[in-house]
Each structure stands twice: as C-alpha cells, then as structure tokens.
Scaffold this motif. Structure first.
Motif, PDB file in Angstrom:
ATOM      1  N   ALA A   1      65.437  12.804 -22.918  1.00 32.79           N
ATOM      2  CA  ALA A   1      66.465  13.839 -22.760  1.00 32.79           C
ATOM      3  C   ALA A   1      67.244  13.608 -21.478  1.00 32.79           C
ATOM      4  CB  ALA A   1      65.822  15.222 -22.756  1.00 32.79           C
ATOM      5  N   GLY A   2      66.558  13.191 -20.431  1.00 29.23           N
ATOM      6  CA  GLY A   2      67.221  12.901 -19.172  1.00 29.23           C
ATOM      7  C   GLY A   2      68.240  11.782 -19.294  1.00 29.23           C
ATOM      8  N   ILE A   3      67.954  10.798 -20.138  1.00 30.22           N
ATOM      9  CA  ILE A   3      68.893   9.697 -20.348  1.00 30.22           C
ATOM     10  C   ILE A   3      70.201  10.211 -20.932  1.00 30.22           C
ATOM     11  CG2 ILE A   3      69.308   7.639 -21.770  1.00 30.22           C
ATOM     12  CD1 ILE A   3      66.366   6.897 -21.294  1.00 30.22           C
ATOM     13  N   VAL A   4      70.130  11.236 -21.773  1.00 31.50           N
ATOM     14  CA  VAL A   4      71.358  11.814 -22.334  1.00 31.50           C
ATOM     15  C   VAL A   4      72.208  12.422 -21.224  1.00 31.50           C
ATOM     16  CG1 VAL A   4      72.284  13.630 -23.836  1.00 31.50           C
ATOM     17  CG2 VAL A   4      70.378  12.196 -24.612  1.00 31.50           C
ATOM     18  N   GLY A   5      71.587  13.215 -20.358  1.00 30.09           N
ATOM     19  CA  GLY A   5      72.328  13.814 -19.252  1.00 30.09           C
ATOM     20  C   GLY A   5      72.871  12.765 -18.299  1.00 30.09           C
ATOM     21  N   LEU A   6      72.070  11.762 -18.000  1.00 28.33           N
ATOM     22  CA  LEU A   6      72.505  10.680 -17.126  1.00 28.33           C
ATOM     23  C   LEU A   6      73.717   9.969 -17.718  1.00 28.33           C
ATOM     24  CD1 LEU A   6      70.107   8.035 -15.555  1.00 28.33           C
ATOM     25  CD2 LEU A   6      72.297   7.373 -16.524  1.00 28.33           C
ATOM     26  N   THR A   7      73.667   9.696 -19.012  1.00 32.25           N
ATOM     27  CA  THR A   7      74.756   8.995 -19.704  1.00 32.25           C
ATOM     28  C   THR A   7      76.064   9.775 -19.577  1.00 32.25           C
ATOM     29  OG1 THR A   7      73.248   7.922 -21.274  1.00 32.25           O
ATOM     30  CG2 THR A   7      75.559   8.165 -21.959  1.00 32.25           C
ATOM     31  N   LYS A   8      76.002  11.070 -19.841  1.00 32.45           N
ATOM     32  CA  LYS A   8      77.219  11.883 -19.796  1.00 32.45           C
ATOM     33  C   LYS A   8      77.773  11.984 -18.380  1.00 32.45           C
ATOM     34  CE  LYS A   8      76.121  14.631 -23.897  1.00 32.45           C
ATOM     35  NZ  LYS A   8      77.383  14.343 -24.630  1.00 32.45           N
ATOM     36  N   ALA A   9      76.894  12.156 -17.390  1.00 39.22           N
ATOM     37  CA  ALA A   9      77.355  12.245 -16.006  1.00 39.22           C
ATOM     38  C   ALA A   9      77.959  10.922 -15.542  1.00 39.22           C
ATOM     39  CB  ALA A   9      76.195  12.654 -15.095  1.00 39.22           C
ATOM     40  N   ALA A  10      77.289   9.824 -15.870  1.00 35.63           N
ATOM     41  CA  ALA A  10      77.798   8.510 -15.480  1.00 35.63           C
ATOM     42  C   ALA A  10      79.119   8.209 -16.171  1.00 35.63           C
ATOM     43  CB  ALA A  10      76.770   7.431 -15.799  1.00 35.63           C
ATOM     44  N   ALA A  11      79.236   8.604 -17.441  1.00 32.98           N
ATOM     45  CA  ALA A  11      80.486   8.377 -18.178  1.00 32.98           C
ATOM     46  C   ALA A  11      81.646   9.081 -17.499  1.00 32.98           C
ATOM     47  CB  ALA A  11      80.335   8.853 -19.622  1.00 32.98           C
ATOM     48  N   LYS A  12      81.413  10.299 -17.011  1.00 31.54           N
ATOM     49  CA  LYS A  12      82.469  11.036 -16.317  1.00 31.54           C
ATOM     50  C   LYS A  12      82.832  10.383 -14.989  1.00 31.54           C
ATOM     51  CE  LYS A  12      81.575  15.574 -18.373  1.00 31.54           C
ATOM     52  NZ  LYS A  12      81.129  16.967 -18.143  1.00 31.54           N
ATOM     53  N   GLU A  13      81.834   9.855 -14.290  1.00 28.13           N
ATOM     54  CA  GLU A  13      82.099   9.218 -13.004  1.00 28.13           C
ATOM     55  C   GLU A  13      82.854   7.900 -13.158  1.00 28.13           C
ATOM     56  OE1 GLU A  13      78.736   8.680 -10.470  1.00 28.13           O
ATOM     57  OE2 GLU A  13      78.061  10.764 -10.626  1.00 28.13           O
ATOM     58  N   LEU A  14      82.614   7.181 -14.256  1.00 30.75           N
ATOM     59  CA  LEU A  14      83.084   5.808 -14.361  1.00 30.75           C
ATOM     60  C   LEU A  14      84.278   5.608 -15.279  1.00 30.75           C
ATOM     61  CD1 LEU A  14      79.546   4.163 -14.577  1.00 30.75           C
ATOM     62  CD2 LEU A  14      81.082   4.170 -12.597  1.00 30.75           C
ATOM     63  N   ALA A  15      84.668   6.632 -16.029  1.00 29.80           N
ATOM     64  CA  ALA A  15      85.746   6.464 -17.005  1.00 29.80           C
ATOM     65  C   ALA A  15      87.033   5.972 -16.357  1.00 29.80           C
ATOM     66  CB  ALA A  15      85.987   7.772 -17.749  1.00 29.80           C
ATOM     67  N   HIS A  16      87.366   6.502 -15.200  1.00 30.30           N
ATOM     68  CA  HIS A  16      88.627   6.115 -14.561  1.00 30.30           C
ATOM     69  C   HIS A  16      88.599   4.690 -14.022  1.00 30.30           C
ATOM     70  CE1 HIS A  16      86.281   7.078 -10.995  1.00 30.30           C
ATOM     71  NE2 HIS A  16      87.233   6.575 -10.239  1.00 30.30           N
ATOM     72  N   LYS A  17      87.408   4.090 -14.000  1.00 29.94           N
ATOM     73  CA  LYS A  17      87.274   2.699 -13.571  1.00 29.94           C
ATOM     74  C   LYS A  17      87.235   1.734 -14.762  1.00 29.94           C
ATOM     75  CE  LYS A  17      87.097   3.130  -9.093  1.00 29.94           C
ATOM     76  NZ  LYS A  17      88.125   2.501  -8.225  1.00 29.94           N
ATOM     77  N   GLY A  18      87.456   2.264 -15.957  1.00 32.84           N
ATOM     78  CA  GLY A  18      87.475   1.408 -17.134  1.00 32.84           C
ATOM     79  C   GLY A  18      86.107   1.063 -17.687  1.00 32.84           C
ATOM     80  N   ILE A  19      85.085   1.793 -17.257  1.00 31.46           N
ATOM     81  CA  ILE A  19      83.710   1.535 -17.702  1.00 31.46           C
ATOM     82  C   ILE A  19      83.285   2.625 -18.672  1.00 31.46           C
ATOM     83  CG2 ILE A  19      81.311   1.244 -16.973  1.00 31.46           C
ATOM     84  CD1 ILE A  19      82.488   0.548 -14.157  1.00 31.46           C
ATOM     85  N   ARG A  20      82.801   2.225 -19.824  1.00 30.49           N
ATOM     86  CA  ARG A  20      82.337   3.179 -20.830  1.00 30.49           C
ATOM     87  C   ARG A  20      80.811   3.220 -20.839  1.00 30.49           C
ATOM     88  NH1 ARG A  20      83.018   2.148 -25.786  1.00 30.49           N
ATOM     89  NH2 ARG A  20      83.490  -0.073 -25.739  1.00 30.49           N
ATOM     90  N   VAL A  21      80.261   4.432 -20.948  1.00 33.57           N
ATOM     91  CA  VAL A  21      78.805   4.632 -20.969  1.00 33.57           C
ATOM     92  C   VAL A  21      78.465   5.528 -22.147  1.00 33.57           C
ATOM     93  CG1 VAL A  21      76.774   5.259 -19.621  1.00 33.57           C
ATOM     94  CG2 VAL A  21      78.884   4.587 -18.433  1.00 33.57           C
TER      95      VAL A  21
END
Length: 239
Positions: A152-172
C-alpha cells in the motif's frame, strides 16, 4: 536501457524477458547473483543483458547497480522496482524483524530506486519508473500486515513521486498484480490455491508474462500521458 530489480525469477524475470524482446538492453539487479546470472543465460548474452548483485535496502548499493548499468549500456531510461519477499505470519506471531525486513525491501527499496533513478533521469528530462505493488496493498491479507502495508505504501509513494517528477518529464506508475503463477505461489497448499483461483472472475491464475506486458506498455510511449496511475492486473479479483 532498463534496470529490473528482483529480476532473477518469477514476475521480475518475465519483465526482463519482455523488455529484452522489445529491444531493450537490461540489467538485472538481484540479491541472488547466481540466480541473476542464470537469468542472463536464459535471456541471451551480455551484449543485451547483465546481472549485478544488489540489496535494494542499501541506497549505496542501489547507486552502484545504476552506475554499473549505465557503464554497460548507457543512460537509464526505465527502472522497474520489483524486488520483494514475504515473511508471513499473523500479527500476533510476527516478529518485529520480519515486519521491518519486508517493509525495508519493498517500500524503502522502491524509494531508494525511485530516488536514485529520478536523479539521473531529470538531467535528461525523460525516463520511466514502474513500481510493482500488489492487490494485497489494496485489500489486505490475513498474515500479511507487513507485506500489505508495504505494498500500500508503494501506491502512495508512486503518486507522490509522480507529482514531484512530472514537470521533469519523468513518469512514475505502479502495477498491482493479483494471484500470479510464480515460485512463491507454487509453494502454497493446493487447497489455498484453489480457493484463491475461485475468487477470480476470469477463472484462472495469471501468468507472469501478463504482468510483464503491462510493464512494457507503461515503459513505452503508448502510455505517454499516464503518470501516477495504479493498474490492477488481477483477472477482475477484488473489483
């Protein structure tokens, strides 16, 4: 170039194979180096796939894995955080060590990988990270408070990281596999396997290749407008 942790067997091996079949050069990071080397022999030769020992709980070792991979095959394009293990017991009987070990491998290992890969990918403005969660992280399983919490933690980590990295062109993105035919599930008592299979609307256990094909989708431009997504690959179980 792709790195797959826990790629020596089961779902990880299927993911590595699918990526190689699509033309990627792949480095398998696994705590069991002998098994990883056998996987290399199965998938091809060192011109397309390499093995490297890595304990994903150790951030320095994860950096070494990525260094080795980039020295062999060039810049990191894809990271699949797949490494995992189980230490099942009811909460009353589970030791703190078994709780800590499972959370460290799954959750901290995924964080170590995501952080290390993102630092390299952001310099180039492109990259894909795929995290392997589990349906256990959606519904919880008796005897798996450690595993279910970590997944379950991996799901939260994925969503948080996706928000942090989207503007850098990185998809999570993340995948939640259901009941899949792997060495781990093969060890279950037959009546348990039958019980779990009966809960699946599609009426069968999944194949590791069916997880791998979704990884290929998420790693490719076919999913170019997807980030922070969690895809259930479970034959309709727990809808």
């Amino acid at each position: 170039m792709a790195v797959v942790t826990g790629g020596a067997q089961g779902i990880g091996l299927a993911i590595a194979k699918a990526l190689v079949d699509q033309g990627a050069r792949v480095v398998i990071g696994d705590a069991n180096l002998d098994a990883a080397r056998r996987a290399v022999e199965e998938l091809g030769d060192e011109s397309v796939v390499r093995a490297h020992r890595c304990d994903v709980r150790d951030s320095a070792l994860f950096e070494q894995l990525l260094d080795t991979a980039e020295e062999a095959f060039g810049p990191l394009d894809i990271l699949v955080n797949n490494a995992g293990l189980t230490r099942d017991a009811t909460m009353r009987k589970m030791s703190e060590e078994d709780f800590d070990t499972v959370v460290a491998v799954h959750l901290k290992g995924t964080w170590n990988g995501t952080r290390a890969a993102a630092a390299r990918m952001r310099e180039r403005g492109t990259g894909v990270i795929v995290n392997i969660s589990s349906m256990s992280g959606k519904v919880g399983n008796v005897g798996q408070t450690n595993y279910s919490a970590a997944k379950a933690g991996i799901v939260g980590l994925t969503k948080a990281a996706a928000k942090e990295l989207a503007h850098k062109g990185i998809r999570v993105n993340a995948i939640q596999p259901g009941f899949i035919a792997t060495p781990m599930t093969a060890a279950m008592p037959e009546h348990i396997k039958q019980q779990k299979a009966a809960e699946i609307p599609m009426g069968r256990v999944g194949d590791p290749a069916e997880i791998a094909s979704v990884v290929v989708f998420l790693a490719s431009d076919m999913s170019s407008y997807m980030t922070g997504a969690v895809l259930e690959v479970a034959g309709g179980r727990f809808m």
